[in-house]
Design a protein around this motif. Structure first.
Motif, PDB file in Angstrom:
ATOM      1  N   GLN A 766       0.831  -1.205   0.000  1.00 30.67           N
ATOM      2  CA  GLN A 766       0.000   0.000   0.000  1.00 30.67           C
ATOM      3  C   GLN A 766       0.867   1.257   0.000  1.00 30.67           C
ATOM      4  O   GLN A 766       0.622   2.202  -0.754  1.00 30.67           O
ATOM      5  CB  GLN A 766      -0.915  -0.012   1.214  1.00 30.67           C
ATOM      6  CG  GLN A 766      -1.708   1.270   1.429  1.00 30.67           C
ATOM      7  CD  GLN A 766      -2.455   1.254   2.754  1.00 30.67           C
ATOM      8  OE1 GLN A 766      -2.759   0.197   3.288  1.00 30.67           O
ATOM      9  NE2 GLN A 766      -2.726   2.426   3.283  1.00 30.67           N
ATOM     10  N   ALA A 767       1.900   1.266   0.855  1.00 30.40           N
ATOM     11  CA  ALA A 767       2.756   2.451   0.958  1.00 30.40           C
ATOM     12  C   ALA A 767       3.488   2.713  -0.355  1.00 30.40           C
ATOM     13  O   ALA A 767       3.516   3.848  -0.861  1.00 30.40           O
ATOM     14  CB  ALA A 767       3.750   2.266   2.102  1.00 30.40           C
ATOM     15  N   VAL A 768       4.082   1.666  -0.937  1.00 27.23           N
ATOM     16  CA  VAL A 768       4.833   1.834  -2.186  1.00 27.23           C
ATOM     17  C   VAL A 768       3.899   2.253  -3.316  1.00 27.23           C
ATOM     18  O   VAL A 768       4.203   3.159  -4.107  1.00 27.23           O
ATOM     19  CB  VAL A 768       5.558   0.523  -2.550  1.00 27.23           C
ATOM     20  CG1 VAL A 768       6.185   0.609  -3.937  1.00 27.23           C
ATOM     21  CG2 VAL A 768       6.618   0.213  -1.503  1.00 27.23           C
ATOM     22  N   SER A 769       2.760   1.600  -3.392  1.00 28.02           N
ATOM     23  CA  SER A 769       1.829   1.874  -4.490  1.00 28.02           C
ATOM     24  C   SER A 769       1.296   3.295  -4.440  1.00 28.02           C
ATOM     25  O   SER A 769       1.259   4.003  -5.448  1.00 28.02           O
ATOM     26  CB  SER A 769       0.678   0.867  -4.443  1.00 28.02           C
ATOM     27  OG  SER A 769      -0.212   1.069  -5.510  1.00 28.02           O
ATOM     28  N   PHE A 770       0.878   3.731  -3.266  1.00 26.61           N
ATOM     29  CA  PHE A 770       0.302   5.073  -3.135  1.00 26.61           C
ATOM     30  C   PHE A 770       1.313   6.157  -3.495  1.00 26.61           C
ATOM     31  O   PHE A 770       0.965   7.150  -4.134  1.00 26.61           O
ATOM     32  CB  PHE A 770      -0.198   5.289  -1.703  1.00 26.61           C
ATOM     33  CG  PHE A 770      -1.646   4.955  -1.522  1.00 26.61           C
ATOM     34  CD1 PHE A 770      -2.134   3.716  -1.877  1.00 26.61           C
ATOM     35  CD2 PHE A 770      -2.529   5.879  -0.999  1.00 26.61           C
ATOM     36  CE1 PHE A 770      -3.466   3.402  -1.723  1.00 26.61           C
ATOM     37  CE2 PHE A 770      -3.865   5.596  -0.836  1.00 26.61           C
ATOM     38  CZ  PHE A 770      -4.347   4.341  -1.201  1.00 26.61           C
ATOM     39  N   GLN A 771       2.550   5.961  -3.070  1.00 26.77           N
ATOM     40  CA  GLN A 771       3.542   7.020  -3.258  1.00 26.77           C
ATOM     41  C   GLN A 771       4.145   7.039  -4.664  1.00 26.77           C
ATOM     42  O   GLN A 771       4.876   7.976  -5.004  1.00 26.77           O
ATOM     43  CB  GLN A 771       4.657   6.882  -2.225  1.00 26.77           C
ATOM     44  CG  GLN A 771       4.198   7.142  -0.791  1.00 26.77           C
ATOM     45  CD  GLN A 771       5.351   7.196   0.197  1.00 26.77           C
ATOM     46  OE1 GLN A 771       6.487   7.524  -0.164  1.00 26.77           O
ATOM     47  NE2 GLN A 771       5.062   6.889   1.458  1.00 26.77           N
TER      48      GLN A 771
END
Length: 937
Positions: A766-771
């Motif tokens: 989630q963190a990698v994808s969102f950013q």
């Protein structure tokens, strides 16, 4: 002072039950679940002293704890499809329609018997029914929602078969047998093609699996369709038609119709207590064939014998029985009933009362007259058994003949109680209902005559427009005629077309009135006095019954429970937030000697149901309809160069108290486990040499698999970047382990991360994808790519609400005064063209919080005068997860806007009532796009 018998939540396993110690002493609360079982009378104890004996159901009591352990262990051994369904059904936080515990336990038990590891099921030796095909039975009290369990069962079987065609445990074809047209019509919600199917209404199947459901077939038949002509019957015919009996093959083609080619299908018997196998060798077989059980014996023979014929030609994979009262004659007379031996799940009437799933019956416990000389009970306890009444009612009296005095007195008393209830229900749209169950047609005609002529001086009950006289025998015969017409049509090549109404359509009209008692705007809405012969048909689910008069012989507790069951359905299913339980609703009973039922004294009247409002889309406000794209997921295109700002990554909390670390194992031998050789598996020891780099690589590999399909550059470059980012994340302080002691020991910290790796990976992804997202591609539900306010099914509520002006839905239901204020503003605002509260609409967005996938349902959809659609969330005090929900919602909006086929969408959060006007005006000023394309563009 009355006390409620409701002591358990309907949504959790019962942890208490009432226990009786001695006659006349109030029951005491026992802090444990009641064992599965039933009560029987003691033949050597005088009736007035007989409190009955408890007979357990050993098979159910053996299975329950094993299923509970299996549930707590995460449903080991099941297929991926089954696990997805179980997780979906148990997601209490995200569901609009939570399933009752009894429903979940029933379906879990059936799944456990099929899919749990063999070692866990080794000790269970279910009889699996008797005869040619295997049967399993779920015993669920009337009003606990067994039709929903049937839908869950069908979904479980059909979707597994679609995913695993070679798995012999599952089927995709289903034959459902009903005991009459009333039940058959109600079961139409189990057809996949039905507009108002339970699969959608109760959100039984996740969106990702709904396409597989349609690969199956569901055929619903009245039991009369199983009828056949034997050689013996044909010989007795006087007809010139000398054709012989149909072969099993011809019979199967006729009964199964479009499903005639199906093999190894599943049978579901609804109200399965009608489907018992007649024992010709029983001591009392001949008298059962001739006596009061004659019709039941004939029906049971047709029902079960017909299934035997289908099994011989097509093969029945498994037969599932559902009934509140799965009893069959034991062979020693109608009064001697025996439970089915293949019951695997039980949630009886006492359990349902204590969980508030049904009304609480209140029985008459005394009066000011001399009690019955045999039982020392009130004469109103079993009115028919009174010597004067019994002799009078067992004759072919004329309709105008007066009723016995005791019956007249009983009607005056119960009628006065009904009148008081009606007064308390003065604001209710539909009246309370009193039902009578009489012993024969002549008795019912006398009762009807007494009300028509106002001999019973409760004037409102004498209103002819409110009286419904039902001859159950006539209705049953009409159903048989309609089934015969269907069969004749099939034989003549008419393919089961709907037959012409029999007896000038009177039976059909009566049935419609019977089936809609208490339903606003339907033929039975004004009915308040139901007079029936024998039994009201099963499937009769009026929720407004408040009084029951029993005027027939009750030779078994089975009959008592079936009659009382006609009045047990609740009017309201809203939880009291103070108790987390349902509030008690009551039905007052005269003349039904239900001896072994916890009851409250008969003082007071049933309370009126809360005032209900029907919430639904209305044609006169159709211009305010709002539609939205039905997106099941969003695919992302990411930048070639990945980055991860740890300060923007929300902390992930892992709770060690919810992490299993130690398990006990024992060798499995024929007959059970060898407990002398227990061996502990301690994961802390097993994983003590786990390397941090292994965790890092695993996290990177899983996220790589997610990103690779849409990755625009070299896969090797992607993996290299992810390994670097995963190491930064796992070694950072963004993973918080509770208690903090685990953070101080690196090995223990790594152990906890290893045991929660799925959460860690999902959070990291989630963190990698969102950013790093550059663009979005929405993926639509193929079956329903667009949904709209007009799709909402009508529902009823007692919550505060107000009529709308600019909404396709007639009422807005409030959860707070703040929402009421904003709803009023939306109706008044010149910047608002249309709006709707997102309540029962099905508009939701999936999001991930703390490594767990959840559903987000924002509060309002608003179409602005500019053409834009604003999604508005009303949020005062923010929780940690709210910012995550809002992030996902903003990404959803961005994906829709990039798609371009649905106009311009926007999202905002109202943090106080005063800011809603500014939010609306600000978004309304923005210019909407000109071009729109279809969802498939």
């Amino acid at each position: 002072m009355n006390r409620s018998l409701i002591i358990n939540s309907p949504y959790t396993e019962p942890d208490s039950h009432w226990t009786f110690t001695e006659e006349g002493v109030p029951p005491t609360e026992t802090r444990e679940r009641r064992a599965a079982g039933y009560m029987v009378s003691n033949p050597n104890v005088p009736p007035h002293r007989d409190r009955g004996s408890f007979v357990p159901i050993p098979l159910v009591n053996e299975i329950r704890p094993l299923v509970a352990e299996w549930r707590e262990a995460g449903y080991s051994g099941v297929t991926a499809v089954t696990k997805a369904l179980l997780d979906h059904w148990n997601d209490a936080e995200q569901r609009e329609n939570r399933f009752f515990f009894c429903q979940l336990e029933a379906i879990e038990t059936l799944i456990w018997l099929a899919e749990a590891p063999q070692a866990e099921r080794f000790k269970i030796k279910a009889t699996a029914g008797s005869g040619e095909f295997s049967r399993l039975c779920c015993k669920l009290a009337t009003g606990t929602g067994k039709t929903v369990v049937m839908a869950m069962l069908i979904a479980w079987q059909a979707i597994n078969k679609a995913a695993r065609p070679d798995d012999a445990r599952f089927a995709k074809n289903f034959l459902i047998i009903a005991p009459g047209l009333t039940v058959r019509n109600r079961l139409s919600v189990l057809r996949f093609s039905e507009a108002k199917s339970y699969y959608e209404e109760f959100d039984i199947v996740p969106a990702s699996l709904r396409g597989k459901l349609a690969q199956g077939k569901v055929l619903i038949q009245n039991w009369h369709a199983l009828n056949w002509q034997s050689e013996e019957k044909i010989k007795k015919k006087k007809s010139v038609d000398k054709r012989g009996a149909k072969s099993d093959e011809a019979y199967a083609r006729e009964v199964l119709g479009d499903m005639a080619g199906a093999r190894d299908f599943v049978v579901i018997n609804d109200e399965a207590h009608h489907a018992w196998r007649f024992n010709e060798n029983a001591p009392d077989a001949a008298s059962l064939r001739r006596g009061e059980m004659k019709e039941s014996a004939e029906a049971a023979t047709i029902w079960v014998g017909g299934l035997d014929r289908l099994h011989r030609t097509r093969g029945i994979l498994q037969c599932f029985d559902f009934s509140a009262t799965p009893y069959a004659p034991s062979g020693r007379g109608a009064q001697d009933q025996k439970l089915f031996g293949w019951i695997v799940s039980d949630f009886g009437l006492n359990d349902a009362i204590e969980s508030g799933l049904v009304k609480t019956p209140r029985m008459v416990v005394g009066d000011d007259a001399v009690p019955d000389a045999r039982t020392y009970k009130s004469r109103l306890y079993h009115i028919y058994n009174d010597e004067e009444v019994k002799s009078d009612f067992n004759r072919k009296a004329e309709a105008h003949e007066a009723l016995p005095d005791l019956v007249m007195n009983a009607y005056m008393l119960l009628g006065a109680d009904w009148q008081r209830t009606k007064k308390e229900w003065s604001k209710s749209v539909t009246p309370p209902v009193m039902i009578t169950v009489a012993n024969r047609t002549e008795t019912a005609a006398r009762i009807k005559f007494a009300f028509d002529k106002k001999r019973i001086m409760i004037e409102p009950l004498c209103d002819p427009d409110g009286i419904l006289h039902i001859d159950s025998k006539a209705l049953s015969d009409a159903e048989a005629e309609e089934s015969d017409a269907w069969r004749n049509g099939a034989e003549s090549g008419e393919g089961g077309a709907a037959p012409k109404p029999t007896k000038k359509g009177q039976a059909a009209l009566l049935r419609e009135k019977v089936n809609t008692v208490g339903q606003e705007g339907k033929p039975g809405a004004r009915v308040q006095n139901v007079i029936s012969v024998g039994m009201l048909s099963e499937g009769w689910d009026a929720r407004t019954v408040t009084q029951i008069m029993g005027l027939r012989a009750f030779t078994s507790q089975l009959l008592c429970e079936q009659v009382i069951g006609r009045g047990l359905r609740r009017a309201s299913y809203e939880i009291n937030p103070k108790t987390n339980q349902f509030d008690a609703e009551y039905v007052n009973v005269f003349g039904v000697p239900f001896r072994y039922l916890p009851h409250e004294d008969s003082a007071g009247s049933p309370p009126p149901p809360p005032e209900k409002i029907t919430v639904q889309p209305v044609d006169e406000q159709k211009q305010f309809a709002i539609s939205w794209p039905n997106i099941i997921r969003i695919d992302r295109t990411h930048s070639r160069r990945l980055s991860l700002d740890l300060e923007r990554v929300k902390p992930l909390q892992l709770d060690t108290s919810r992490t299993v670390q130690i398990a006990a194992l024992a060798p499995e031998l024929p007959g059970g486990p060898d407990v002398s050789q227990i061996r502990d598996v301690d994961l802390e020891k097993l994983l003590k040499n786990q390397r941090r780099q292994t965790l890092i690589f695993k996290a990177a590999q899983e996220v790589y698999n997610e990103m690779k399909p849409n990755w625009p550059a070299s896969p090797a470059a992607l993996m290299a970047q992810l390994v670097q980012l995963a190491e930064r994340f796992i070694t950072s302080g963004r993973i918080d382990i509770v208690p903090a002691l685990f953070n101080q020991n690196e090995k223990r910290r790594q152990l906890v991360i290893t045991l929660n790796m799925a959460k860690v990976i999902r959070h990291f992804w989630q963190a990698v994808s969102f950013q790093n997202t550059e663009s979005f591609t929405p993926v639509f539900d193929e079956a329903h790519p667009i949904r709209a306010t007009g799709d909402m099914r009508a529902w009823r509520t007692g919550k505060p609400c107000q009529r709308t002006k600019k909404s396709h839905i007639n009422y807005c239901v409030f959860d707070s005064a703040w929402e009421a204020s904003e709803a009023s503003h939306l109706d008044r605002s010149s910047a608002v063209e249309a709006w709707v509260k997102n309540d029962h609409l099905g508009f939701e967005v999936l999001y991930v919080h703390n490594g767990v996938v959840k559903k987000y349902r924002p509060d309002f959809l608003i179409r602005l005068q500019s053409g834009a659609t604003l999604i508005l969330e009303v949020k005062g005090r923010k929780r940690e997860r709210d910012s995550t929900k809002h992030d996902y919602m903003r990404d959803w909006v961005e994906a829709v806007n990039q798609h371009g086929g649905f106009g311009r969408w926007c999202f905002d959060v109202s943090e106080m009532p005063a800011d809603v006007a500014d939010i609306i005006n600000r978004h309304n000023r923005e210019t909407p796009p000109v071009n729109q394309t279809s969802p498939s563009a």
